[in-house]
Write a protein that holds these residues in place. Structure first.
Motif, PDB file in Angstrom:
ATOM      1  N   LEU A  13       0.814  -1.204   0.000  1.00 40.59           N
ATOM      2  CA  LEU A  13       0.000   0.000   0.000  1.00 40.59           C
ATOM      3  C   LEU A  13       0.854   1.263   0.000  1.00 40.59           C
ATOM      4  O   LEU A  13       0.465   2.291  -0.540  1.00 40.59           O
ATOM      5  N   ARG A  33      -9.765   3.555  -5.014  1.00 43.20           N
ATOM      6  CA  ARG A  33      -9.079   2.265  -5.157  1.00 43.20           C
ATOM      7  C   ARG A  33     -10.024   1.142  -4.747  1.00 43.20           C
ATOM      8  O   ARG A  33     -10.831   1.299  -3.822  1.00 43.20           O
ATOM      9  N   TYR A  35     -10.203  -2.782  -3.338  1.00 47.82           N
ATOM     10  CA  TYR A  35      -9.423  -3.796  -2.643  1.00 47.82           C
ATOM     11  C   TYR A  35     -10.255  -5.060  -2.445  1.00 47.82           C
ATOM     12  O   TYR A  35     -11.478  -4.998  -2.261  1.00 47.82           O
ATOM     13  N   THR A  36      -9.580  -6.181  -2.485  1.00 44.79           N
ATOM     14  CA  THR A  36     -10.199  -7.427  -2.082  1.00 44.79           C
ATOM     15  C   THR A  36      -9.732  -7.731  -0.674  1.00 44.79           C
ATOM     16  O   THR A  36      -8.534  -7.765  -0.411  1.00 44.79           O
ATOM     17  N   ASP A 170     -15.054  -7.481  -1.890  1.00 49.95           N
ATOM     18  CA  ASP A 170     -14.400  -6.360  -2.547  1.00 49.95           C
ATOM     19  C   ASP A 170     -14.971  -5.053  -1.994  1.00 49.95           C
ATOM     20  O   ASP A 170     -16.159  -4.959  -1.682  1.00 49.95           O
ATOM     21  N   PHE A 189      -5.182  -7.361   2.928  1.00 47.55           N
ATOM     22  CA  PHE A 189      -5.452  -6.454   1.832  1.00 47.55           C
ATOM     23  C   PHE A 189      -4.761  -6.912   0.563  1.00 47.55           C
ATOM     24  O   PHE A 189      -3.578  -7.190   0.562  1.00 47.55           O
ATOM     25  N   ALA A 191      -4.571  -5.358  -3.296  1.00 48.14           N
ATOM     26  CA  ALA A 191      -5.005  -4.273  -4.172  1.00 48.14           C
ATOM     27  C   ALA A 191      -5.398  -4.816  -5.528  1.00 48.14           C
ATOM     28  O   ALA A 191      -4.719  -5.667  -6.085  1.00 48.14           O
ATOM     29  N   THR A 192      -6.504  -4.364  -6.063  1.00 45.37           N
ATOM     30  CA  THR A 192      -6.909  -4.737  -7.406  1.00 45.37           C
ATOM     31  C   THR A 192      -7.298  -3.477  -8.155  1.00 45.37           C
ATOM     32  O   THR A 192      -8.192  -2.757  -7.749  1.00 45.37           O
TER      33      THR A 192
END
Length: 422
Positions: A13, A33, A35-36, A170, A189, A191-192
């Motif tokens: 992050l 942003r 996040y999954t 998500d 976390f 990030a996608t």
């Protein structure tokens, strides 16, 4: 103490926030942003152990190791447990039950007892009736280096808590330059960012084929560095006899006669087990750093090396090593064969089966190791295979396959149990 994944997530992050900050002047110092988030689901150790029995069958989602015993197939569901499949008719196998063993990656069977890892512990399960199994013994902390999914061990949870699943969702958040972190207690976390995002999950991995091996009255298991010797002369009462330091980055173990062939990231180790409780180093073959499953017969050892793993290599090949006059003291490289991304392998007489990842299952005539002849390529994303008695069981990315190779020139698909995409 922060978990490994929590630290990793923060570093990831930080890099993302740096990217966002660089665009602050253009984007008014904010950006959305997505996040999954994976949150661990905990149960107490007692409740987990009390649930190790033959439960209702469930769909196969993340298949791992496989073991065959009589008319039953025991198929590992990575980090979840073991599928019990009635294979009385290989053309029509039936998924009959599921044994819940959280953290399970490896299995082995002798007689009517199945041995499995439950994260750091080992459990001995009576499978006299595979549809009514029962726990006979649990050895605590036999595998101390086995962590929860990818090392995740959140703060505030005692040793009595075991992760049995992960909840996924998500979420989209607005990040500001002055507040670049989005955090949820106990979450992981990932990030996608559209198709170019970083994608991962907290689940463990199946490793490189078998880490459990049975030879005589002993069960041998390997961790990243150690070889454990477990006395199973009384099947229901396994007893640890010794721990042998082998090296680092150990991947697989394969028993043959009175020897153990141990694959590591840097080579193949051979241990003599004439004295089953005191394995002795008997030979070694070194290669470049790579992940390497290994099998052997009377005269040769077969080693696959592959890229795309934590073993940090770009090499993909099969190595054939000569065991001179049956000696394992000084294995000699005979020949290498290029591969796409080889995983598990098996040999039945002069037929060699190699799971070459997305390049499929490759079947070779190995009568002359200097000149392997490719007989057939089966277009399956192949992970592991067991071949014996003209019958091959194959674990692929999308299912459990069975083949009849009575006629090597006409290898026939018998059946397939599909993998459910979670």
């Amino acid at each position: 103490m922060r978990s490994i994944l929590a630290i990793t997530a923060r570093l990831m992050l930080l890099s993302l926030s740096a990217f966002v900050f660089a665009g602050c002047a253009k984007d008014n110092c904010q950006q959305v942003r997505t996040y999954t988030i994976y949150k661990p689901v905990f149960r107490t150790k007692d409740s987990v152990r009390n649930n190790i029995h033959s439960n209702v069958a469930r769909a196969i989602e993340r298949p791992g190791k496989i073991y065959v015993k009589g008319n039953y197939i025991f198929l590992n569901e990575i980090d979840k447990g073991i599928h019990v499949i009635d294979n009385t008719n290989p053309a029509a196998p039936v998924n009959k039950a599921f044994i819940d063993v959280p953290g399970n990656i490896d299995i082995a069977v002798k007689g009517n007892v199945l041995y499995a890892d439950l994260y750091t512990d080992m459990v001995a399960i009576d499978i006299t009736n595979p549809l009514q199994v029962s726990v006979k013994k649990i050895i605590d902390n036999l595998f101390p280096y086995r962590l929860y999914g990818n090392g995740f061990n959140p703060d505030g949870n005692g040793s009595d808590q075991i992760i049995v699943d992960w909840e996924k969702r998500d979420t989209s958040v607005v990040e500001y330059c002055t507040q670049p972190f989005f955090e949820m207690d106990g979450g992981v976390f990932i990030a996608t960012s559209g198709s170019n995002g970083v994608k991962s999950s907290p689940f463990g991995t199946g490793g490189s084929m078998a880490r459990f091996a049975i030879a005589g009255d002993r069960l041998y298991t390997v961790s990243r560095s150690d070889l454990e010797v477990i006395d199973i002369s009384v099947l229901e009462n396994p007893v640890v006899r010794a721990t042998v330091s082998v090296g680092w980055n150990i991947e697989t173990i394969f028993p043959f006669r009175n020897q153990l062939f141990i694959g590591s990231a840097t080579g193949m180790f051979v241990y003599n087990i004439s004295n089953p409780d005191q394995p002795q180093a008997a030979g070694r073959f070194s290669h470049v750093q790579s992940c390497d499953p290994v099998i052997a017969d009377d005269n040769y050892a077969y080693v696959t090396l592959r890229s795309g793993t934590t073993c940090n290599t770009t090499i993909n090949q099969l190595e054939v090593l000569r065991l001179a006059s049956g000696s394992v003291a000084d294995p000699q490289l005979v020949k290498t064969y290029p591969m796409a991304n080889p995983h598990g392998l098996s040999k039945d007489n002069d037929l060699l089966f190699i799971c070459d990842g997305i390049a499929g299952l490759k079947v070779y005539n190995a009568a002359d190791v200097q000149n392997l002849v490719l007989l057939k390529t089966i277009n399956v994303n192949a992970y592991d295979v067991i071949a014996s008695g003209n019958h091959a069981l194959l674990i692929g990315q999308d299912g459990l396959y069975q083949y009849d190779y009575t006629d090597r020139n006409n290898i026939r698909l018998l059946s397939r149990i599909e993998v459910k995409v979670p």
